[in-house]
Scaffold this motif. Sequence first.
Motif, short mmCIF file in Angstrom:
data_model
loop_
_atom_site.label_atom_id
_atom_site.label_comp_id
_atom_site.label_asym_id
_atom_site.label_seq_id
_atom_site.Cartn_x
_atom_site.Cartn_y
_atom_site.Cartn_z
N ILE A 1 41.56 6.18 -33.35
CA ILE A 1 40.83 7.36 -32.89
C ILE A 1 41.35 7.78 -31.25
N VAL A 2 41.64 8.82 -31.14
CA VAL A 2 41.98 9.37 -29.77
C VAL A 2 40.92 10.57 -29.50
N MET A 3 40.14 10.41 -28.54
CA MET A 3 39.36 11.41 -27.98
C MET A 3 39.84 12.16 -26.68
N LEU A 4 40.32 13.41 -26.88
CA LEU A 4 40.77 14.07 -25.82
C LEU A 4 39.82 14.87 -25.22
N GLY B 1 30.80 26.49 -11.35
CA GLY B 1 29.64 25.07 -11.31
C GLY B 1 29.57 24.98 -12.76
N HIS B 2 28.96 23.68 -13.20
CA HIS B 2 28.74 23.26 -14.53
C HIS B 2 27.81 24.28 -14.90
N SER B 3 27.39 24.45 -16.22
CA SER B 3 26.68 25.32 -16.71
C SER B 3 25.98 24.78 -18.22
N TRP B 4 24.94 25.33 -18.77
CA TRP B 4 24.20 24.84 -19.85
C TRP B 4 24.95 25.33 -21.18
N HIS B 5 26.10 26.05 -20.98
CA HIS B 5 26.65 26.52 -22.26
C HIS B 5 27.22 25.37 -23.22
N SER B 6 27.12 25.64 -24.38
CA SER B 6 27.98 24.50 -25.45
C SER B 6 29.10 24.57 -25.35
N VAL B 7 29.93 23.79 -25.76
CA VAL B 7 31.43 23.12 -25.84
C VAL B 7 32.03 23.14 -26.94
N PRO B 8 33.21 24.00 -27.35
CA PRO B 8 33.76 23.76 -28.42
C PRO B 8 34.38 22.50 -28.79
N VAL B 9 34.31 21.88 -29.93
CA VAL B 9 34.83 20.75 -30.46
C VAL B 9 35.74 20.73 -31.81
N MET B 10 36.73 20.09 -31.82
CA MET B 10 37.36 19.93 -33.25
C MET B 10 37.58 18.61 -33.40
N ILE B 11 37.90 18.30 -34.65
CA ILE B 11 38.14 16.88 -35.22
C ILE B 11 39.01 16.79 -36.38
N CYS B 12 40.40 16.41 -35.91
CA CYS B 12 41.38 16.44 -37.13
C CYS B 12 41.57 14.88 -37.66
N GLY B 13 41.66 15.15 -38.96
CA GLY B 13 42.06 13.81 -39.51
C GLY B 13 42.24 14.13 -41.22
N ALA B 14 43.03 12.98 -41.75
CA ALA B 14 43.33 13.32 -43.43
C ALA B 14 42.09 13.38 -44.16
N MET C 1 30.54 11.25 -32.02
CA MET C 1 31.23 9.81 -32.33
C MET C 1 30.95 9.34 -33.89
N PRO C 2 29.77 9.60 -34.28
CA PRO C 2 29.51 9.09 -35.66
C PRO C 2 30.51 10.04 -36.45
N VAL C 3 30.76 11.31 -36.39
CA VAL C 3 31.72 12.03 -37.46
C VAL C 3 33.15 11.43 -37.18
N ALA C 4 33.49 11.35 -35.93
CA ALA C 4 34.89 10.81 -35.77
C ALA C 4 35.05 9.47 -36.51
N MET C 5 34.12 8.55 -36.36
CA MET C 5 34.25 7.27 -37.09
C MET C 5 34.31 7.23 -38.48
N ALA C 6 33.47 8.18 -39.04
CA ALA C 6 33.55 8.43 -40.64
C ALA C 6 34.74 8.94 -40.83
N ASN C 7 35.38 9.78 -40.17
CA ASN C 7 36.72 10.24 -40.77
C ASN C 7 37.80 9.31 -40.50
N ALA C 8 37.48 8.15 -39.37
CA ALA C 8 38.41 7.17 -39.38
C ALA C 8 38.27 6.08 -40.51
N MET C 9 37.41 6.36 -41.36
CA MET C 9 37.09 5.40 -42.27
C MET C 9 36.29 3.92 -41.81
N LYS C 10 35.59 4.05 -40.75
CA LYS C 10 35.17 3.10 -39.91
C LYS C 10 33.61 2.83 -40.04
N LEU C 11 33.10 3.73 -41.02
CA LEU C 11 31.52 3.44 -41.09
C LEU C 11 31.30 3.19 -42.83
#
Length: 402
Positions: free
Chosen positions: A19-22, A345-358, A387-397
């Motif tokens: 898993i690479v988390m950038l 400065g920092h703000s309360w706005h949500s952040v985009p995320v993408m998870i790529c895997g087979a 992190m749980p979604v990343a672990m699941a996609n890496a077949m680690k759960l």
Amino acid sequence: MKDQLSLLQTLSVETDSKIVMLVLDGIGGIPHPDTGLTELETAATPNLDALAAISICGMSDPVMPGITPGSAPGHLGLFGYDPLEYYIGRGVLEALGIDFELRDGDVAARGNFCTLDENGIIVDRRAGRISTGKSTALAEQLCGIDVEGVEVIVKAVKDHRIIVVFRGEGLTDKITDSDPQRVGFRPQTVERLAVDGSKMAEAANQFIEKALHVLKNHHPANGLVLRGFSQKPDLPGFSEIYKLKACAIASYPMYRGLAKVVGMDIIRTGQTVQDEIQSLVENYRKYNYFFVHYKPTDATGEDGKFERKVAMIEELDRVIPQIQALGPDVLVVTGDHSTPAVMKGHSWHSVPVMICGAFCRPDNVNSFNERACLYGGLGHLTASQIMPVAMANAMKLEKYGA
């Protein structure tokens, strides 16, 4: 949240998948008033967009909706810890990031050299981002300050940042900051937050008063503010929870400190994104989890440099193929919080995320930005759920229940 970590520790299994988390620090933005586009929407990001097209995307709240996070809570969430339950002060992170050996009972604070006007008002919280060499020289002068009954150690970190460590009997981190974190205000008097905080508050105020006397002729670094008073925390280990051999690749000390607190190995790297990618390549066979941190998107946002932040996003986009070429089983791209250049400065706005895997389920998102990711298959989640979604996609759960 402890129940979630306990569950993940029970379900996690050791595998060879990687898993690479950038983390693009401060990547989120809000539209520029002249264009109606955020920094991500403005930037030319062909590689991030191509990655989004084969990923599952969404939006993440670092802590909870409406809460503006600091860097430490933002990253703790990405590592799967609830930032409301597990707290690490900025001072400890900065100290560990430069390999300072904190003792039990030490209280560490993050310091900023700042610029004060003739009335003692903060006009620049970062003293023009003075060089690390200049900070080092000033820190050495401040190390000579005598505070009754307390040893004070001052070390340069990077640019305008320093750590100040208070060492002695009966100290606590239950005190307020002197940093108002805004220009146009005076540094604040440190106050106790608990009955046993009087000695620490007095020591901090005494040090600051004497430091200002030392710095008064060192414009633009003629002031000093302290925040994040903290002592060493006790957190469940990242590798023990997830059964991962984990490492961190970060050029800024604070993020190395944070990774060290949760038990990751620290990979020494250079200052550029290409240095970090080279460190990733060189260590790729040794680990199966990589936290890769990219700072310029946050720094440019805090400075209010919209176009510069756009350029830093485009710089990062150019190295995406090098990461993909390594063939990680799961690649996560997101940020720890939003730092809109419009807001400086920092703000309360949500952040985009993408998870790529087979084994991810790609959605219809074809661009990596705030507006597009709102419609992604991940929906709206908290950072600690990534992190749980990343672990699941890496077949680690393993499967939960019968």
